[in-house]
Design a protein around this motif. Structure first.
Motif, mmCIF file in Angstrom:
data_model
loop_
_atom_site.group_PDB
_atom_site.id
_atom_site.type_symbol
_atom_site.label_atom_id
_atom_site.label_comp_id
_atom_site.label_asym_id
_atom_site.label_seq_id
_atom_site.Cartn_x
_atom_site.Cartn_y
_atom_site.Cartn_z
ATOM 1 N N ALA A 140 38.004 32.796 37.012
ATOM 2 C CA ALA A 140 38.763 33.366 38.127
ATOM 3 C C ALA A 140 40.232 32.958 38.039
ATOM 4 O O ALA A 140 41.138 33.777 38.246
ATOM 5 C CB ALA A 140 38.157 32.918 39.451
ATOM 6 N N LYS B 20 43.121 35.198 39.620
ATOM 7 C CA LYS B 20 42.491 35.536 40.898
ATOM 8 C C LYS B 20 41.816 34.287 41.470
ATOM 9 O O LYS B 20 40.602 34.262 41.702
ATOM 10 C CB LYS B 20 41.466 36.662 40.695
ATOM 11 N N GLU C 48 41.671 33.024 44.293
ATOM 12 C CA GLU C 48 41.039 33.146 45.603
ATOM 13 C C GLU C 48 39.532 33.374 45.505
ATOM 14 O O GLU C 48 38.785 33.073 46.447
ATOM 15 C CB GLU C 48 41.693 34.282 46.401
ATOM 16 N N LEU C 49 39.073 33.898 44.358
ATOM 17 C CA LEU C 49 37.632 34.127 44.183
ATOM 18 C C LEU C 49 36.865 32.813 44.132
ATOM 19 O O LEU C 49 35.686 32.766 44.482
ATOM 20 C CB LEU C 49 37.381 34.906 42.887
ATOM 21 N N HIS D 186 32.402 28.539 48.775
ATOM 22 C CA HIS D 186 31.934 29.891 48.457
ATOM 23 C C HIS D 186 30.877 30.302 49.482
ATOM 24 O O HIS D 186 29.931 29.550 49.749
ATOM 25 C CB HIS D 186 31.344 29.919 47.046
ATOM 26 N N LYS E 140 31.640 40.974 39.162
ATOM 27 C CA LYS E 140 31.523 39.728 39.928
ATOM 28 C C LYS E 140 32.876 39.051 40.064
ATOM 29 O O LYS E 140 33.090 38.251 40.991
ATOM 30 C CB LYS E 140 30.536 38.778 39.244
ATOM 31 N N LEU E 141 33.772 39.365 39.149
ATOM 32 C CA LEU E 141 35.119 38.800 39.154
ATOM 33 C C LEU E 141 36.140 39.783 39.725
ATOM 34 O O LEU E 141 37.347 39.558 39.628
ATOM 35 C CB LEU E 141 35.523 38.420 37.723
ATOM 36 N N ARG E 142 35.629 40.885 40.300
ATOM 37 C CA ARG E 142 36.475 41.918 40.888
ATOM 38 C C ARG E 142 37.549 42.364 39.902
ATOM 39 O O ARG E 142 38.743 42.486 40.236
ATOM 40 C CB ARG E 142 37.107 41.428 42.194
#
Length: 513
Positions: free
Chosen positions: A409, A414, A416-417, A427, A488-490
């Motif tokens: 991430a 990213k 923020e994930l 989480h 899953k990692l957008r």
């Protein structure tokens, strides 16, 4: 010496030196005070992908370019070939029974190999601390950090809005006054003793004794037990020999030295502290005994009666304990490095606004103690299941899944994930699911039930094919796994490929699967 500084750091291990460099980059006057001198032996030697990511972030954020090559094996070898380290491609586990020969099972149920990198160039490292810590001290000095070694501090007292540290060096009095003081001296450290801080301990974690030293002449495991089709040579990793109630680590450096030791539940009939304690243990683990059949220790064994430690307090109005001084659990899974480097980052943010640290200090204490408690719960559950390889391996995948998701991430820019806590502690789905898995394992649930819940827990964050049973406890690092988990990692597959290219995933001699 009688002097005033903005920041005083007690202890010159890697965390103290890193924070000293950060403080200098922020424009503070800094002194680092060390009871001993360098080079010296230090335990805590194995980095992880998350630890290297955090070190890289520190180097970038605070303009410390000479640290950046130390974040990967390949760049380390090219830039600092005289600085000893070891190649760490992942985590290697072998499960043993006392007084029984070890042999590989067809289903590999008594082993677990988890790669952390696809090739050596971007692999992690074992830090030969005698060289590594001395290097960082010299780097800190080059930035203007005042450094006092062989200085024995005897007292600390408030002085207005500062702390006054007093002691002796070469028989002469030393008094240091600082706006902000950080204790980086480890468990039961200077400020913990000086302020008589409470030690609260960890729930469910037994007393664990340690015995360790450095060796030469340790045989490679794959000479004794050939391993075909592994994702990396098993010895090019942090090797764990697990037995009921404890485990042995084996870490190889490129200077022909091997770090090895044991951490085990302390029992009344334990003989580890006695002369010949290491040999007595190995006599009950025939395969490990063979690995050390030609080994010679390079220094006397160090015995620690109880490794775990937790301070009940981590901060004061103008001081803080480094995470390594706030709590220590166990070397298992190398959790200490990322926990400490997260603390270095957070203390760096506090030093950015040194005149008003109050609320940030409260947040630092809350996160630091919560994270070490979370690590302790995982480690204590692993100890309870060292005689159940299937459960132990499944629980280990919880850690691997969280660490790999967090690192990726951040690599994808990213963060923020993954949130801002260790082991994805905030989480929304994984955090409670991990707690449920640990509860089941603590209570001795059936292995298949625990495995089922582990698979459910990691499914939303598994980006490394950890749920694929066909791999038989042998997990490599494949671009295809990351691409298949892009949702899953957008991210898109194109974003995954850009990240892989940017991070050096593709070695010249390695093709993407």
């Amino acid at each position: 010496m009688n002097a005033d500084f903005d920041v005083a750091i007690v202890g010159s291990g890697f965390s103290g030196s890193l924070l000293a460099m950060i403080a200098r980059r922020l424009g503070h006057s800094v002194i680092m005070i060390e009871r001993g001198s360098h080079p010296r032996f230090a335990i805590g030697e194995s980095s992880t992908p998350l630890a290297n990511l955090l070190l890289e972030q520190i180097a970038t954020a605070y303009d410390l370019p000479r640290l950046r090559p130390l974040c990967e094996w390949g760049s380390w070898q090219k830039t600092c070939p005289d600085l000893a380290c070891g190649l760490k491609r992942g985590f290697t586990f072998y499960h043993h029974e006392f007084d029984q020969p070890w042999s590989r099972r067809p289903d590999r149920a008594n082993e677990l190999l988890v790669a952390a990198s696809p090739h050596d160039e971007i692999a992690d490292t074992h830090w030969y601390r005698a060289d590594f810590d001395e290097f960082l001290v010299r780097e800190a000095q080059s930035l203007g950090v005042e450094y006092l070694d062989e200085t024995e501090l005897s007292s600390v007292s408030p002085a207005s809005s500062r702390l006054s540290l007093e002691g002796k060096r070469d028989g002469r009095a030393v008094r240091i006054s600082a706006k902000f003081t950080v204790d980086a001296t480890g468990p039961h450290g200077f400020l913990h003793r000086a302020f008589n801080l409470p030690a609260s301990g960890f729930a469910d974690l037994p007393a664990i004794e340690g015995l360790y030293t450095h060796f030469e002449g340790v045989r490679r495991w794959d000479e004794i037990m050939p391993c075909f089709g592994a994702p990396y040579p098993p010895d090019n990793a942090a090797v764990h020999h697990v037995f009921p109630g404890g485990w042995i680590w084996v870490l190889r450096f490129d200077n022909a030295i091997t770090s090895a030791g044991v951490a085990a539940v302390a029992r009344p009939d334990s003989r580890l502290a006695e002369e010949g304690g290491w040999e007595n243990l190995l006599s009950r683990l025939p395969a490990v005994q063979e690995q050390f059949s030609h080994a010679r220790e390079l220094m006397p064994f160090v015995h620690v009666a109880n490794l775990p430690f937790r301070s009940g307090v981590a901060v004061g109005p103008n001081w803080a304990l480094m995470p390594s001084a706030s709590g220590f659990v166990d070397p298992l899974l190398s959790t200490g490095f990322p926990l400490t480097l997260l603390g270095v980052q957070r203390l760096g943010h506090i030093l950015e606004s040194l005149d008003e640290p109050g609320e940030k200090l409260k947040e630092y204490q809350s996160k630091t103690l919560h994270e070490v408690d979370r690590a302790a719960r995982l480690i204590s559950t692993l100890y309870r299941n060292m005689d159940r390889p299937a459960v132990f391996n499944a629980l280990t995948l919880l850690y691997v899944a969280a660490a790999s998701f967090t690192e990726t991430a951040h690599r994808l820019k990213k963060p923020e994930l993954a949130g801002n806590t260790f082991l994805l502690g905030d989480h929304p789905t994984f955090a409670p699911a991990l707690d449920q898995c640990l509860e089941l394992a603590q209570n001795g649930a059936e292995p298949q039930r625990i495995i089922k819940y582990v698979l459910m827990a990691i499914e939303p964050i598994d980006i490394a094919g950890l749920s694929d049973f066909s791999r038989r406890n042998s997990y490599g690092v494949f671009a295809s796994d990351l691409r298949n988990a892009s949702h899953k990692l957008r991210s898109t597959e194109a974003e995954i490929d850009e990240m892989l290219s940017r991070c050096g995933f593709l070695a010249r001699s390695v093709a993407l699967p």
